[in-house]
Scaffold this motif. Structure first.
Motif, PDB file in Angstrom:
ATOM      1  N   LEU A 166       0.849  -1.184   0.000  1.00 51.67           N
ATOM      2  CA  LEU A 166       0.000   0.000   0.000  1.00 51.67           C
ATOM      3  C   LEU A 166       0.889   1.239   0.000  1.00 51.67           C
ATOM      4  CD1 LEU A 166      -2.854   1.240   0.178  1.00 51.67           C
ATOM      5  CD2 LEU A 166      -2.584   1.204   2.678  1.00 51.67           C
TER       6      LEU A 166
ATOM      7  N   GLU B 210      -3.780   7.281  -1.724  1.00 48.31           N
ATOM      8  CA  GLU B 210      -3.384   5.877  -1.644  1.00 48.31           C
ATOM      9  C   GLU B 210      -3.465   5.177  -2.996  1.00 48.31           C
ATOM     10  OE1 GLU B 210      -5.719   3.978   1.341  1.00 48.31           O
ATOM     11  OE2 GLU B 210      -4.615   4.882   3.005  1.00 48.31           O
TER      12      GLU B 210
ATOM     13  N   GLU C 271      -2.009   1.054  -4.857  1.00 52.24           N
ATOM     14  CA  GLU C 271      -1.468  -0.266  -4.532  1.00 52.24           C
ATOM     15  C   GLU C 271      -0.400  -0.667  -5.537  1.00 52.24           C
ATOM     16  OE1 GLU C 271      -3.446  -4.446  -4.797  1.00 52.24           O
ATOM     17  OE2 GLU C 271      -3.974  -3.651  -2.812  1.00 52.24           O
TER      18      GLU C 271
END
Length: 657
Positions: A275, A282, A284
């Motif tokens: 993450l 944010e 991934e």
């Protein structure tokens, strides 16, 4: 066996009172022979033997009952270093030393508690045996002795500052020295010192701390056993764990180029999800690899165009949460300004290209005339090929370095031998044969501007072909030729530094112009000056450098809403106006433990004991057993009562019809 109330043992002689009273009673009744009683006494001789045995048993039970009462009042305890100790067994002070390093947050086996939590419970269990002693807590993060009013204080939320998890490393020898110094300063005569740790080798630092261990062993020896150290070892390996360590981060306009190393145990083939959080946004990242280790090279898009920012990386939770995160702080895209002054046009062209910024723009070219202080304004890296034009230029360059700048010098091609400060250039040397050029064979591959790349790739310094050289003297050598001549030297100043190469990036001198050594070296110096001049920084949690940087200033956490302390917790902070990323010391990732026998011997051995413990037992191995003596006293009194009961009369009446 030890006794918490040893004064009660002075009551043991009172157990002889029944014997004394019995003897006094015998003196009151003197036997007088009488012939008429002779046959009567013989008739009762057999019954008198039984009566005498009962009297002596009754007397014995009374003595044992009183002795049991005295022992009961003395509050005996099992355990200790001796079979029988007529002392209270309670030391004047109990020192609880807690290892709060990041490695203590690991959970081994099927346990739900971390090693630090187990350590706290083990220390509580240990100190419980010494409830009347003074209790002092010393943790490895602060190394400040804290006197506890009672053991319940260890459960108080206010103690989180001294008991909670940290991202720091530990220095156990220094913490033990602090503990012993406190005991000495407070005049403590007897003490139990319990050290709860996972015995990770990097935190016990056996190499390099020999003097500290000698002092510890000497103090314990002088105390002749009145101060004893118990190492409460928190054992157990972490079965399932992944580790993330940041290597480098470089900003390029709207993205961040990231290099990070990943490792996991046991070896797996499944992708590892990471993450990423860039300034609160944010995303991934998926790392696809098989095995235990992997070097991740990727990029993260950033939306804002601020001059500075931060990035955090986080792995999914596992048995060791403290090695799952890494934090970066970055500055603007522009590199600090570099400039080149060269008396050789060919060398100048190569050097300006080698010092290009991230956008590919070459470094500025300084005028060939004498340089003044204003020529260095806004510069952080100066490359000089040749000698200073005059003493004034030399002094200006020295002032630039003293102010924190980096100066890279290459030798002059003329007759001048002048260098910066006390540095002088030797005469030009040429290789005797073009087939046997000068070769570099010795340099630091683990650090400095010639070190291996982050992925382990070796910088091909040994492959350089040097046909001509001019060795600098008056500086610290960093790399050598095979004949002992100096290839690279340095003068380290308090803020800046001077680097001196002994050859030129010119075909007549060497193939340094090929770039495979020169460019990485110059770019590393640019990175170094970028770190020094930018509004961002990266430091280790708990380091002296970070404490100096704080120096009473305020720290505002940016990556989390939690109230964190940069000296204890990894994260991104604004400290005195500078964006600073703090991370765990990477030595915390090395799980090698200290040999227990070595740990004991290093501190003297005689007064040190290893206790393998967990929260299910009392590591002090002590427990009060006064209730045992209570039951024994009651049993003896009951036996004495039964012996004193009158004999039942049998009804001998005969029934007649």
């Amino acid at each position: 066996m030890t006794f918490l109330q040893p004064l009660a043992l002075y009551g043991l002689p009172l157990a002889l009172l029944p014997v004394i009273i019995h003897l006094l009673n015998l003196l009151r009744h003197r036997s007088q022979p009488w012939a008429a009683m002779r046959f009567l006494m013989e008739a009762r001789q057999s019954s008198s033997k039984i009566s005498r045995i009962k009297r002596w048993l009754t007397l014995l039970f009374r003595v044992l009952a009183l002795a049991g009462l005295a022992l009961l009042l003395s509050r005996p305890m099992t355990g200790g270093d001796s079979v029988l100790s007529f002392s209270s067994g309670a030391p004047e002070a109990v020192a609880l030393v807690l290892d709060r390093s990041a490695s203590m947050e690991a959970r081994s086996g099927d346990r739900s508690e971390s090693k630090r939590e187990r350590a706290i419970e083990a220390l509580k269990a240990y100190a419980k045996s010494w409830s009347e002693s003074r209790i002092v807590l010393i943790d490895t993060a602060f190394r400040e002795p804290v006197i506890l009013s009672d053991l319940e204080t260890l459960s108080d939320e206010a103690m989180e500052r001294y008991l909670g998890p940290t991202d720091t490393a530990a220095n156990l020898p220094a913490t033990l020295e602090t503990t012993l110094n406190w005991l000495e300063e407070n005049g403590v005569a007897t003490s139990e010192i319990a050290v709860a740790s996972d015995l990770q080798k990097s935190n016990w630092k056996p190499e390099g701390n020999e003097d500290a261990y000698k002092r510890i062993a000497s103090i314990l020896s002088e105390k002749e056993g009145s101060w004893k150290v118990r190492l409460l070892a928190l054992d157990g390996e972490v079965a399932n764990n992944a580790t993330l360590t940041g290597e480098s981060l470089r900003r390029k306009k709207d993205k961040l180029e990231l290099l990070a190393s990943l490792s996991r145990r046991p070896s797996q083939s499944q992708p590892l999800r990471i993450l990423a959080n860039a300034n609160g946004s944010e995303s991934e990242i998926t790392a696809k690899f098989s095995g235990e280790g992997f070097l991740l090279k990727t990029s993260v898009t950033i939306e804002d165009q601020e001059d500075r920012g931060w990035l955090s990386l986080n792995l999914p939770p596992d048995s060791q949460p403290k090695d799952n995160s890494w934090y970066f702080a970055y500055g603007s895209t522009g590199k600090p300004k570099a400039a080149v002054k060269a008396e050789s046009a060919e060398s100048g062209r190569v050097l300006t290209a080698a010092a290009a910024n991230s956008s590919g723009k070459p470094a500025d070219t300084l005028p060939s005339s004498s340089l003044q202080a204003e020529d260095f304004a806004g510069r952080s890296l100066i490359i000089l090929q040749g000698s200073p034009s005059n003493p004034e230029e030399g002094r200006a360059l020295e002032a630039f370095v003293d102010g924190g700048g980096i100066l890279v010098c290459f030798p002059p091609v003329g007759k001048s031998k002048e260098g910066i400060g006390k540095v002088r250039w030797m005469e030009i040397e040429k290789a005797k044969d073009s087939d046997e050029p000068f070769k570099v064979n010795s340099w630091n591959q683990n650090g400095g501007i010639l070190a291996n790349a982050a992925d382990g790739t070796r910088l091909p310094v040994s492959e350089l072909i040097v046909n001509a050289r001019r060795i600098p003297i008056g500086a610290e050598p960093l790399a050598y030729y095979s004949d002992g001549g100096v290839f690279l030297a340095r003068i380290a100043k308090e803020k800046g530094a001077v680097y001196l190469f002994s050859t030129l990036p010119d075909p007549e001198w060497s193939d340094l112009a090929g770039g495979y050594v020169l460019v990485p070296a110059i770019q590393r110096l640019l990175e170094e000056t970028a770190s020094a001049k930018s509004a961002t920084n990266s430091l280790e949690c708990g380091s002296e450098e970070l404490r100096d940087k704080m120096d009473g200033g305020e720290a505002k956490g940016l990556d989390s809403e939690e109230n964190k302390n940069p000296n204890l917790h990894a994260g991104v902070y604004e400290i005195n106006g500078q964006l600073t990323a703090t991370n765990r010391p990477t030595i915390e990732d090395y799980a090698e433990t200290l040999d227990q026998k070595l740990a004991m011997e290093s501190m003297g051995g005689e007064h040190v004991v290893i206790v393998n413990t967990d929260t299910s037992g009392n590591p002090a191995s002590k427990a009060e057993i006064w209730n045992l003596f209570l039951y024994l006293a009651l049993a003896f009194l009951l036996g004495e009562s039964l012996l004193g009961l009158p004999k039942a009369e049998k009804n001998k009446e005969l029934q007649t019809s």
